[in-house]
Design a protein around this motif. Structure first.
Motif, PDB file in Angstrom:
ATOM      1  N   CYS A  79       0.800  -1.227   0.000  1.00  0.00           N
ATOM      2  CA  CYS A  79       0.000   0.000   0.000  1.00  0.00           C
ATOM      3  C   CYS A  79       0.832   1.276   0.000  1.00  0.00           C
ATOM      4  O   CYS A  79       1.915   1.340   0.574  1.00  0.00           O
ATOM      5  CB  CYS A  79      -0.920   0.018   1.220  1.00  0.00           C
ATOM      6  SG  CYS A  79      -2.087  -1.349   1.272  1.00  0.00           S
ATOM      7  N   ARG A  80       0.254   2.312  -0.596  1.00  0.00           N
ATOM      8  CA  ARG A  80       0.810   3.652  -0.559  1.00  0.00           C
ATOM      9  C   ARG A  80       0.758   4.221   0.858  1.00  0.00           C
ATOM     10  O   ARG A  80       0.025   3.732   1.711  1.00  0.00           O
ATOM     11  CB  ARG A  80       0.015   4.574  -1.482  1.00  0.00           C
ATOM     12  CG  ARG A  80       0.128   4.281  -2.950  1.00  0.00           C
ATOM     13  CD  ARG A  80      -0.951   5.013  -3.738  1.00  0.00           C
ATOM     14  NE  ARG A  80      -0.941   6.449  -3.482  1.00  0.00           N
ATOM     15  CZ  ARG A  80      -0.472   7.367  -4.317  1.00  0.00           C
ATOM     16  NH1 ARG A  80       0.055   6.998  -5.471  1.00  0.00           N
ATOM     17  NH2 ARG A  80      -0.540   8.638  -4.031  1.00  0.00           N
ATOM     18  N   ALA A  81       1.525   5.294   1.077  1.00  0.00           N
ATOM     19  CA  ALA A  81       1.519   5.957   2.378  1.00  0.00           C
ATOM     20  C   ALA A  81       0.260   6.775   2.615  1.00  0.00           C
ATOM     21  O   ALA A  81       0.057   7.280   3.718  1.00  0.00           O
ATOM     22  CB  ALA A  81       2.762   6.857   2.513  1.00  0.00           C
ATOM     23  N   ASP A  82      -0.580   6.918   1.578  1.00  0.00           N
ATOM     24  CA  ASP A  82      -1.853   7.640   1.741  1.00  0.00           C
ATOM     25  C   ASP A  82      -3.036   6.760   1.327  1.00  0.00           C
ATOM     26  O   ASP A  82      -4.093   7.262   0.957  1.00  0.00           O
ATOM     27  CB  ASP A  82      -1.859   8.945   0.955  1.00  0.00           C
ATOM     28  CG  ASP A  82      -1.640   8.738  -0.543  1.00  0.00           C
ATOM     29  OD1 ASP A  82      -1.443   7.587  -0.969  1.00  0.00           O
ATOM     30  OD2 ASP A  82      -1.665   9.740  -1.284  1.00  0.00           O
ATOM     31  N   ALA A  83      -2.857   5.443   1.389  1.00  0.00           N
ATOM     32  CA  ALA A  83      -3.914   4.514   0.985  1.00  0.00           C
ATOM     33  C   ALA A  83      -5.142   4.653   1.886  1.00  0.00           C
ATOM     34  O   ALA A  83      -5.032   4.939   3.083  1.00  0.00           O
ATOM     35  CB  ALA A  83      -3.401   3.075   1.046  1.00  0.00           C
ATOM     36  N   ALA A  84      -6.336   4.445   1.296  1.00  0.00           N
ATOM     37  CA  ALA A  84      -7.584   4.490   2.065  1.00  0.00           C
ATOM     38  C   ALA A  84      -8.618   3.606   1.398  1.00  0.00           C
ATOM     39  O   ALA A  84      -8.770   3.630   0.175  1.00  0.00           O
ATOM     40  CB  ALA A  84      -8.111   5.928   2.162  1.00  0.00           C
ATOM     41  N   GLY A  85      -9.306   2.814   2.221  1.00  0.00           N
ATOM     42  CA  GLY A  85     -10.346   1.941   1.713  1.00  0.00           C
ATOM     43  C   GLY A  85     -10.052   0.495   2.015  1.00  0.00           C
ATOM     44  O   GLY A  85      -9.218   0.170   2.864  1.00  0.00           O
ATOM     45  N   LEU A  86     -10.720  -0.409   1.310  1.00  0.00           N
ATOM     46  CA  LEU A  86     -10.459  -1.836   1.457  1.00  0.00           C
ATOM     47  C   LEU A  86      -9.195  -2.190   0.683  1.00  0.00           C
ATOM     48  O   LEU A  86      -8.843  -1.536  -0.300  1.00  0.00           O
ATOM     49  CB  LEU A  86     -11.641  -2.657   0.929  1.00  0.00           C
ATOM     50  CG  LEU A  86     -12.990  -2.444   1.582  1.00  0.00           C
ATOM     51  CD1 LEU A  86     -14.027  -3.391   0.971  1.00  0.00           C
ATOM     52  CD2 LEU A  86     -12.942  -2.643   3.090  1.00  0.00           C
ATOM     53  N   LEU A  87      -8.497  -3.240   1.131  1.00  0.00           N
ATOM     54  CA  LEU A  87      -7.316  -3.688   0.405  1.00  0.00           C
ATOM     55  C   LEU A  87      -7.708  -4.071  -1.018  1.00  0.00           C
ATOM     56  O   LEU A  87      -8.627  -4.862  -1.231  1.00  0.00           O
ATOM     57  CB  LEU A  87      -6.681  -4.887   1.102  1.00  0.00           C
ATOM     58  CG  LEU A  87      -6.058  -4.670   2.484  1.00  0.00           C
ATOM     59  CD1 LEU A  87      -5.381  -5.937   2.953  1.00  0.00           C
ATOM     60  CD2 LEU A  87      -5.072  -3.514   2.473  1.00  0.00           C
ATOM     61  N   GLY A  88      -7.025  -3.523  -1.980  1.00  0.00           N
ATOM     62  CA  GLY A  88      -7.338  -3.826  -3.363  1.00  0.00           C
ATOM     63  C   GLY A  88      -8.510  -3.044  -3.924  1.00  0.00           C
ATOM     64  O   GLY A  88      -8.852  -3.191  -5.100  1.00  0.00           O
ATOM     65  N   ASP A  89      -9.109  -2.192  -3.115  1.00  0.00           N
ATOM     66  CA  ASP A  89     -10.260  -1.393  -3.575  1.00  0.00           C
ATOM     67  C   ASP A  89     -10.188  -0.019  -2.907  1.00  0.00           C
ATOM     68  O   ASP A  89     -11.080   0.396  -2.175  1.00  0.00           O
ATOM     69  CB  ASP A  89     -11.570  -2.102  -3.221  1.00  0.00           C
ATOM     70  CG  ASP A  89     -12.794  -1.415  -3.860  1.00  0.00           C
ATOM     71  OD1 ASP A  89     -12.601  -0.658  -4.833  1.00  0.00           O
ATOM     72  OD2 ASP A  89     -13.914  -1.624  -3.355  1.00  0.00           O
TER      73      ASP A  89
END
Length: 273
Positions: free
Chosen positions: A261-271
């Motif tokens: 994941c990115r350092a600003d990821a948000a949401g479900l994994l893969g979505d």
């Protein structure tokens, strides 16, 4: 120590593959500085199209990050974990601890999570516990300094810069010390290991055995993304990665659903949102 971790009902998608279907996470990019240099690390942070650790559209201050979290939680109420994973090392940035304090005020029921290279883990562990952090990921790519020196350029500790095998020795010592302390204090620890063909690929089982001994809950063996000083290397093939994971699953539980994941990821994994 050497305890078995029961993931049933635990709402952290990285520690529990079942939870990944209905629990999300958000990473707040408040920590730009890093105290080590990995040879596979590219410091570019602004690309919106790359999905890899360390990438963020922008670095946020703690108050901006809280507003961002509120916005994302409205869009995706299934988020149950708020973490800090960079784009540098969170423990090397004071903003990390202010952000966690603000999270405690604004999001009392959220799981608080941190990803780190582990150099400062034992030093900063009391602060993390005081902030209510309960899950930690530490990236360990070697426990043998002769291998570690091929992966790390330098490490900065207490205003001193260490290079070569001295940097590797220091980093490994502090990583293992920090992990043992975190496990002894009841935190759940995951270890990420980057599989680097020709460098640490024959060494992964040594890492697995050691972290299992220290009480780590789960291991995540990730494929190298060839870039920076390692841009000339080839990423491991899917069957090579699967073979290493299967072998080490006999030692310690493995994570198979990582999305790097990115350092600003948000949401479900893969979505992601």
């Amino acid at each position: 120590m050497n305890k078995e971790f029961n993931t049933v009902g635990f709402g952290h998608p990285c520690f529990n593959p079942d939870a990944a279907l209905y629990h999300g996470r958000i990473h707040l990019p408040v920590a730009p500085k890093c105290n080590i240099k990995c040879k596979y690390c590219d410091r570019k942070t602004g690309c919106v199209n790359e999905n890899r650790p360390g990438v963020t559209t922008k670095v946020m201050d703690p108050y901006e990050a809280i507003l961002y979290a509120k916005k994302m939680l409205k869009r995706e109420p299934r988020i149950s974990v708020i973490g800090i994973a960079g784009p540098g090392d969170p423990l090397y940035n004071d903003e990390t601890f202010l952000t966690f304090k603000l999270i405690s005020l604004e999001f009392k029921d959220m799981i608080k999570c941190l990803s780190t290279n582990g150099l400062l883990l034992s030093d900063k562990l009391p602060l993390l516990i005081n902030c209510g952090v309960s899950t930690i990921t530490v990236t360990i790519n070697a426990i043998d300094p002769s291998i570690g020196k091929e992966i790390y350029d330098y490490a900065i500790y207490k205003d001193n810069t260490y290079r070569g095998i001295d940097a590797a020795k220091l980093l490994i010592e502090k990583q293992l010390e920090g992990i043992e302390a975190a496990c002894d204090n009841g935190l759940l620890v995951k270890v990420n290991t980057v599989l680097i063909p020709g460098i640490n690929d024959k060494h992964i089982d040594d890492i697995a055995k050691k972290i299992k001994e220290l009480g780590v809950a789960i291991m995540n063996i990730m494929p190298l993304i060839p870039q920076a000083e390692f841009s000339h290397l080839k990423a491991p093939k899917c069957n090579e990665l699967e073979k290493v994971r299967l072998k080490n699953s006999k030692i310690i539980s493995q994570m198979y659903h990582c999305r790097q994941c990115r350092a600003d990821a948000a949401g479900l994994l893969g979505d992601d949102i």
